[in-house]
Design a protein around this motif. Sequence first.
Motif, PDB file in Angstrom:
ATOM      1  N   VAL A 150      33.993  52.298  20.496  1.00 28.41           N
ATOM      2  CA  VAL A 150      34.572  51.765  21.439  1.00 28.41           C
ATOM      3  C   VAL A 150      35.754  50.845  21.099  1.00 28.41           C
ATOM      4  CG1 VAL A 150      34.011  49.964  23.438  1.00 28.41           C
ATOM      5  CG2 VAL A 150      32.113  51.103  22.201  1.00 28.41           C
ATOM      6  N   SER A 151      36.766  50.898  21.870  1.00 34.06           N
ATOM      7  CA  SER A 151      37.864  50.129  21.811  1.00 34.06           C
ATOM      8  C   SER A 151      38.536  49.754  23.254  1.00 34.06           C
ATOM      9  CB  SER A 151      39.000  51.125  21.099  1.00 34.06           C
ATOM     10  OG  SER A 151      39.515  52.226  21.864  1.00 34.06           O
ATOM     11  N   GLY A 152      39.459  48.864  23.285  1.00 37.03           N
ATOM     12  CA  GLY A 152      40.145  48.394  24.561  1.00 37.03           C
ATOM     13  C   GLY A 152      40.782  47.159  24.299  1.00 37.03           C
ATOM     14  N   PHE A 153      41.246  46.566  25.469  1.00 33.31           N
ATOM     15  CA  PHE A 153      42.138  45.458  25.491  1.00 33.31           C
ATOM     16  C   PHE A 153      41.494  44.282  26.787  1.00 33.31           C
ATOM     17  CE2 PHE A 153      44.949  48.575  24.088  1.00 33.31           C
ATOM     18  CZ  PHE A 153      45.679  47.988  23.032  1.00 33.31           C
ATOM     19  N   THR A 161      41.605  40.795  33.026  1.00 35.76           N
ATOM     20  CA  THR A 161      41.624  42.268  33.085  1.00 35.76           C
ATOM     21  C   THR A 161      41.157  42.904  31.836  1.00 35.76           C
ATOM     22  OG1 THR A 161      43.472  42.338  34.966  1.00 35.76           O
ATOM     23  CG2 THR A 161      42.940  44.279  33.526  1.00 35.76           C
ATOM     24  N   SER A 162      40.201  43.894  32.097  1.00 39.35           N
ATOM     25  CA  SER A 162      39.738  44.477  30.631  1.00 39.35           C
ATOM     26  C   SER A 162      40.015  45.830  31.010  1.00 39.35           C
ATOM     27  CB  SER A 162      38.263  44.451  30.736  1.00 39.35           C
ATOM     28  OG  SER A 162      37.964  43.134  30.357  1.00 39.35           O
ATOM     29  N   PHE A 163      40.670  46.648  29.976  1.00 36.44           N
ATOM     30  CA  PHE A 163      41.211  47.995  29.899  1.00 36.44           C
ATOM     31  C   PHE A 163      40.007  48.629  28.964  1.00 36.44           C
ATOM     32  CE2 PHE A 163      43.601  51.510  28.069  1.00 36.44           C
ATOM     33  CZ  PHE A 163      43.616  52.298  28.972  1.00 36.44           C
ATOM     34  N   LEU A 164      39.105  49.513  29.204  1.00 36.03           N
ATOM     35  CA  LEU A 164      38.441  50.213  28.220  1.00 36.03           C
ATOM     36  C   LEU A 164      38.996  51.454  27.841  1.00 36.03           C
ATOM     37  CD1 LEU A 164      35.469  50.435  26.789  1.00 36.03           C
ATOM     38  CD2 LEU A 164      34.848  51.787  28.635  1.00 36.03           C
ATOM     39  N   THR A 208      34.320  57.159  33.230  1.00 36.02           N
ATOM     40  CA  THR A 208      33.168  58.165  34.000  1.00 36.02           C
ATOM     41  C   THR A 208      31.997  57.315  34.570  1.00 36.02           C
ATOM     42  OG1 THR A 208      32.015  58.641  31.782  1.00 36.02           O
ATOM     43  CG2 THR A 208      33.846  59.956  32.206  1.00 36.02           C
ATOM     44  N   ASN A 209      31.099  58.192  35.355  1.00 34.37           N
ATOM     45  CA  ASN A 209      30.200  57.563  35.830  1.00 34.37           C
ATOM     46  C   ASN A 209      28.638  58.063  35.632  1.00 34.37           C
ATOM     47  OD1 ASN A 209      31.462  56.081  37.864  1.00 34.37           O
ATOM     48  ND2 ASN A 209      31.818  57.668  39.127  1.00 34.37           N
ATOM     49  N   GLY A 210      28.759  59.267  34.654  1.00 35.39           N
ATOM     50  CA  GLY A 210      27.498  59.887  34.399  1.00 35.39           C
ATOM     51  C   GLY A 210      26.899  59.679  32.918  1.00 35.39           C
ATOM     52  N   LEU A 247      31.413  53.620  33.641  1.00 35.78           N
ATOM     53  CA  LEU A 247      32.306  52.957  32.585  1.00 35.78           C
ATOM     54  C   LEU A 247      33.560  53.068  32.902  1.00 35.78           C
ATOM     55  CD1 LEU A 247      30.391  54.149  29.289  1.00 35.78           C
ATOM     56  CD2 LEU A 247      30.431  51.848  30.067  1.00 35.78           C
ATOM     57  N   PRO A 248      33.849  52.278  34.068  1.00 31.50           N
ATOM     58  CA  PRO A 248      35.364  52.420  34.544  1.00 31.50           C
ATOM     59  C   PRO A 248      36.417  51.866  33.466  1.00 31.50           C
ATOM     60  CG  PRO A 248      34.032  50.208  35.442  1.00 31.50           C
ATOM     61  CD  PRO A 248      33.073  51.246  34.583  1.00 31.50           C
ATOM     62  N   LYS A 249      37.450  52.293  33.325  1.00 32.00           N
ATOM     63  CA  LYS A 249      38.483  52.253  32.420  1.00 32.00           C
ATOM     64  C   LYS A 249      38.997  50.493  32.694  1.00 32.00           C
ATOM     65  CE  LYS A 249      39.923  56.340  30.552  1.00 32.00           C
ATOM     66  NZ  LYS A 249      41.475  57.113  30.029  1.00 32.00           N
ATOM     67  N   PHE A 250      39.165  50.321  34.184  1.00 37.90           N
ATOM     68  CA  PHE A 250      39.742  48.998  34.437  1.00 37.90           C
ATOM     69  C   PHE A 250      38.638  48.056  35.135  1.00 37.90           C
ATOM     70  CE2 PHE A 250      43.720  51.552  34.130  1.00 37.90           C
ATOM     71  CZ  PHE A 250      44.378  50.485  33.273  1.00 37.90           C
ATOM     72  N   ARG A 251      38.703  46.873  34.833  1.00 38.95           N
ATOM     73  CA  ARG A 251      37.803  45.780  35.569  1.00 38.95           C
ATOM     74  C   ARG A 251      38.782  44.681  35.641  1.00 38.95           C
ATOM     75  NH1 ARG A 251      31.968  46.493  34.913  1.00 38.95           N
ATOM     76  NH2 ARG A 251      31.454  48.303  33.656  1.00 38.95           N
ATOM     77  N   SER A 252      38.811  43.944  36.560  1.00 38.90           N
ATOM     78  CA  SER A 252      39.742  42.882  37.035  1.00 38.90           C
ATOM     79  C   SER A 252      38.820  41.968  37.939  1.00 38.90           C
ATOM     80  CB  SER A 252      41.129  43.225  37.542  1.00 38.90           C
ATOM     81  OG  SER A 252      41.922  41.988  37.409  1.00 38.90           O
ATOM     82  N   LYS A 253      39.164  40.562  37.646  1.00 42.72           N
ATOM     83  CA  LYS A 253      38.657  39.550  38.234  1.00 42.72           C
ATOM     84  C   LYS A 253      39.820  38.368  38.389  1.00 42.72           C
ATOM     85  CE  LYS A 253      35.817  36.677  36.167  1.00 42.72           C
ATOM     86  NZ  LYS A 253      34.435  36.054  35.583  1.00 42.72           N
TER      87      LYS A 253
END
Length: 383
Positions: A310-313, A336-339, A358-360, A366-372
């Motif tokens: 796993v890696s991301g920002f 913001t998280s970027f997977l 992807t969803n499955g 596991l969305p690539k972007f999450r933001s709050k």
Amino acid sequence: LDTDVYRVMAGVSGVAGSWEWEAAVSNSQSKIKESTGNQVDASVLAAAITNNTYNFLAPTTAQTDAIRIGTERNSKSELTSADAKASTTLTTLAGGPVGLAVGLDFRKEKINDTPDAKIVAGKLLGTAASATSGSRNVSAVYGELSLPISKALEFQLAARGDHYSDFGSAVSPKVGAKYTFTKELLVRASLSKGFRAPTLAENSQATSITFIQIAGAAQNVIVSQVFTGNPNLKAEKSNSASVGLVFEPTKDLSFTVDYYKIIQKDLVSPNGAQFIVNNPTLFPGDIIRDASGGIVSIRDRYNNVARVEVSGFDTETKFTVPKELTAGKLSFRVATSFLSSFKQPPAAGAELVQYAGTNGGPRGALPKFRSKAGVDWDLGEWA
């Protein structure tokens, strides 16, 4: 369903010279009694069908009562623990005081989950069941050291050693550092190792039965899936690294960004019923068929699957409106998280698959972007 839960804890704390210390003991227990009724006795129903003694069009009360059955499930878990920790200042360096914290803890875990014997014997029609029984002792010792080498450079050193009576020992070290280039810019980084011991349900003599749908050559079929624990499981272990910076151009505005990478080894996971069906040569004896060759049941067990990468920002921006421009304190923030990558084999023996975006996958969506985004406003005693 009746549930009885209690937890009791006692602790003490004090000061001895330059040391501050505290210790505690606790015990918690959970008992669950689950009673069911108005279910179908499979063996009585089968006999009634064979003997033609049940009128499916207009059953009598006596006929219905004869196939009705009830069950009782009892489950109990208990946790007993004791811990102690202490902290002190050892000396002073150019950057400030050298802090040391140490501790140790002990716990005993026990679980006994017993389904009704009628379910285990297969008397209930289409009813799943699970059974778990096991106990273990866990002890640990840990420490952390803060080393402010200078006003600009600081190190954090930490380590924890754990011993599990049912699988062995593991040491989890961590090294962290931060360097302040200017009062506006700070860089930080860390390296660490971690582990997760298998749960009692995963490595004990546990058994559970569920019903799932399997994609067959001609059509989808519903079959039973029998899960079993694996006493030979190894602990999951991980290596992780992160590096980031904090930029504060003004006292009211800040930006942070961190890059992380985690490699997890020996992930504990079942093989998966569909994977077993698709690869029968890898699992001899785990696919149970009837006389006509149709699948009726699948045996599955927990294994140490290959690895997960796993890696991301992670980023965060925060702005506080200057106090002369607003009443109280008003702040805006966006995180913001970027997977960028999430690779995991779908089952034991399979190759790594990219699931980021992807969803499955086996972990769900596991969305690539999450933001709050958020707004904070403090005014007097209100927030």
